[in-house]
Scaffold this motif. Structure first.
Motif, PDB file in Angstrom:
ATOM      1  N   ALA A   2      26.436   8.569  -3.825  1.00  0.00           N
ATOM      2  CA  ALA A   2      26.539   8.472  -2.370  1.00  0.00           C
ATOM      3  C   ALA A   2      25.268   7.864  -1.778  1.00  0.00           C
ATOM      4  O   ALA A   2      25.329   7.067  -0.841  1.00  0.00           O
ATOM      5  CB  ALA A   2      26.806   9.854  -1.764  1.00  0.00           C
ATOM      6  N   ARG A   3      24.118   8.228  -2.338  1.00  0.00           N
ATOM      7  CA  ARG A   3      22.842   7.661  -1.869  1.00  0.00           C
ATOM      8  C   ARG A   3      22.842   6.153  -2.070  1.00  0.00           C
ATOM      9  O   ARG A   3      22.473   5.386  -1.164  1.00  0.00           O
ATOM     10  CB  ARG A   3      21.681   8.310  -2.622  1.00  0.00           C
ATOM     11  CG  ARG A   3      20.321   7.822  -2.190  1.00  0.00           C
ATOM     12  CD  ARG A   3      19.190   8.587  -2.841  1.00  0.00           C
ATOM     13  NE  ARG A   3      19.003   9.836  -2.105  1.00  0.00           N
ATOM     14  CZ  ARG A   3      19.092  11.055  -2.631  1.00  0.00           C
ATOM     15  NH1 ARG A   3      19.357  11.211  -3.905  1.00  0.00           N
ATOM     16  NH2 ARG A   3      18.912  12.115  -1.894  1.00  0.00           N
TER      17      ARG A   3
ATOM     18  N   ASP B 197      21.547  13.337   4.700  1.00  0.00           N
ATOM     19  CA  ASP B 197      20.622  14.398   4.301  1.00  0.00           C
ATOM     20  C   ASP B 197      20.239  15.210   5.533  1.00  0.00           C
ATOM     21  O   ASP B 197      19.458  14.763   6.360  1.00  0.00           O
ATOM     22  CB  ASP B 197      19.386  13.796   3.642  1.00  0.00           C
ATOM     23  CG  ASP B 197      18.462  14.846   3.037  1.00  0.00           C
ATOM     24  OD1 ASP B 197      18.666  16.048   3.308  1.00  0.00           O
ATOM     25  OD2 ASP B 197      17.541  14.451   2.310  1.00  0.00           O
TER      26      ASP B 197
ATOM     27  N   HIS C 111      31.873  10.710   2.941  1.00  0.00           N
ATOM     28  CA  HIS C 111      30.460  10.981   3.140  1.00  0.00           C
ATOM     29  C   HIS C 111      30.107  12.277   2.413  1.00  0.00           C
ATOM     30  O   HIS C 111      30.938  13.177   2.287  1.00  0.00           O
ATOM     31  CB  HIS C 111      30.123  11.109   4.623  1.00  0.00           C
ATOM     32  CG  HIS C 111      30.086   9.809   5.329  1.00  0.00           C
ATOM     33  ND1 HIS C 111      31.213   9.207   5.836  1.00  0.00           N
ATOM     34  CD2 HIS C 111      29.049   8.990   5.614  1.00  0.00           C
ATOM     35  CE1 HIS C 111      30.879   8.065   6.394  1.00  0.00           C
ATOM     36  NE2 HIS C 111      29.566   7.906   6.274  1.00  0.00           N
ATOM     37  N   ILE C 112      28.876  12.361   1.977  1.00  0.00           N
ATOM     38  CA  ILE C 112      28.340  13.557   1.343  1.00  0.00           C
ATOM     39  C   ILE C 112      27.209  14.051   2.245  1.00  0.00           C
ATOM     40  O   ILE C 112      26.301  13.289   2.573  1.00  0.00           O
ATOM     41  CB  ILE C 112      27.790  13.247  -0.071  1.00  0.00           C
ATOM     42  CG1 ILE C 112      28.864  12.614  -0.965  1.00  0.00           C
ATOM     43  CG2 ILE C 112      27.187  14.490  -0.692  1.00  0.00           C
ATOM     44  CD1 ILE C 112      30.048  13.510  -1.247  1.00  0.00           C
TER      45      ILE C 112
ATOM     46  N   LEU D 165      25.405   8.945   2.050  1.00  0.00           N
ATOM     47  CA  LEU D 165      24.751  10.249   1.969  1.00  0.00           C
ATOM     48  C   LEU D 165      24.106  10.587   3.307  1.00  0.00           C
ATOM     49  O   LEU D 165      23.411   9.755   3.897  1.00  0.00           O
ATOM     50  CB  LEU D 165      23.687  10.240   0.875  1.00  0.00           C
ATOM     51  CG  LEU D 165      22.960  11.565   0.673  1.00  0.00           C
ATOM     52  CD1 LEU D 165      23.900  12.586   0.032  1.00  0.00           C
ATOM     53  CD2 LEU D 165      21.732  11.369  -0.182  1.00  0.00           C
TER      54      LEU D 165
ATOM     55  N   LEU E 286      24.178  16.838   2.754  1.00  0.00           N
ATOM     56  CA  LEU E 286      23.325  17.816   2.095  1.00  0.00           C
ATOM     57  C   LEU E 286      22.833  18.821   3.125  1.00  0.00           C
ATOM     58  O   LEU E 286      22.407  18.432   4.211  1.00  0.00           O
ATOM     59  CB  LEU E 286      22.119  17.133   1.440  1.00  0.00           C
ATOM     60  CG  LEU E 286      22.414  16.020   0.442  1.00  0.00           C
ATOM     61  CD1 LEU E 286      21.107  15.467  -0.117  1.00  0.00           C
ATOM     62  CD2 LEU E 286      23.321  16.511  -0.665  1.00  0.00           C
TER      63      LEU E 286
ATOM     64  N   VAL F  96      25.924  12.973  -5.635  1.00  0.00           N
ATOM     65  CA  VAL F  96      24.906  12.773  -4.597  1.00  0.00           C
ATOM     66  C   VAL F  96      24.184  11.441  -4.817  1.00  0.00           C
ATOM     67  O   VAL F  96      23.974  10.678  -3.871  1.00  0.00           O
ATOM     68  CB  VAL F  96      23.912  13.953  -4.580  1.00  0.00           C
ATOM     69  CG1 VAL F  96      22.693  13.630  -3.726  1.00  0.00           C
ATOM     70  CG2 VAL F  96      24.599  15.217  -4.075  1.00  0.00           C
TER      71      VAL F  96
ATOM     72  N   THR G 195      17.876  21.364  -1.235  1.00  0.00           N
ATOM     73  CA  THR G 195      19.321  21.281  -1.020  1.00  0.00           C
ATOM     74  C   THR G 195      19.987  22.489  -1.648  1.00  0.00           C
ATOM     75  O   THR G 195      19.824  22.760  -2.831  1.00  0.00           O
ATOM     76  CB  THR G 195      19.890  19.995  -1.643  1.00  0.00           C
ATOM     77  OG1 THR G 195      19.257  18.873  -1.034  1.00  0.00           O
ATOM     78  CG2 THR G 195      21.395  19.914  -1.446  1.00  0.00           C
TER      79      THR G 195
ATOM     80  N   VAL H 143      26.244  21.186  -0.870  1.00  0.00           N
ATOM     81  CA  VAL H 143      26.721  19.812  -0.738  1.00  0.00           C
ATOM     82  C   VAL H 143      28.088  19.891  -0.068  1.00  0.00           C
ATOM     83  O   VAL H 143      28.995  20.556  -0.583  1.00  0.00           O
ATOM     84  CB  VAL H 143      26.834  19.115  -2.116  1.00  0.00           C
ATOM     85  CG1 VAL H 143      27.413  17.724  -1.964  1.00  0.00           C
ATOM     86  CG2 VAL H 143      25.478  19.073  -2.813  1.00  0.00           C
TER      87      VAL H 143
END
Length: 91
Positions: free
Chosen positions: A37-38, A45, A62-63, A43, A65, A34, A52, A55
């Motif tokens: 990815a941020r 969100d 892409h991730i 990421l 949340l 995470v 969270t 995931v």
């Protein structure tokens, strides 16, 4: 191939066909994923400020949340109810 969309909480919707994995965010490797990815800008969100709980790893790297439990997301994937491309529920 039809596009299947599911609600991952608070009106956020993702394509079922693009999900690679749904995992819990508690482990150190997931926290690291995470954070990476941020930093990379990949990421998404969708928790709306909530804790969270899941995931979602997408095939586009892409991730996502989600504040919904992984089990709940999986149940929504396998339920007959789905959100269609037009945004209406379909049985």
């Amino acid at each position: 191939m039809s596009i299947r969309l599911i609600n991952i909480g608070f009106g956020s919707i993702v394509s079922v066909n693009r999900i690679v994995a749904i995992v819990s965010p508690e482990s150190a490797p997931m926290k690291r994923l995470v954070q990476e990815a941020r930093e990379a800008g990949t990421l998404i969100d969708a928790t709306h400020g909530r804790r969270t709980r899941a995931v979602l790893i997408m095939d586009s790297d892409h991730i996502v949340l989600s504040a919904v439990q992984p089990e709940t997301v999986a149940q929504r994937i396998f339920s007959k109810e789905e959100v269609t491309e037009e945004g209406q529920g379909k049985a």
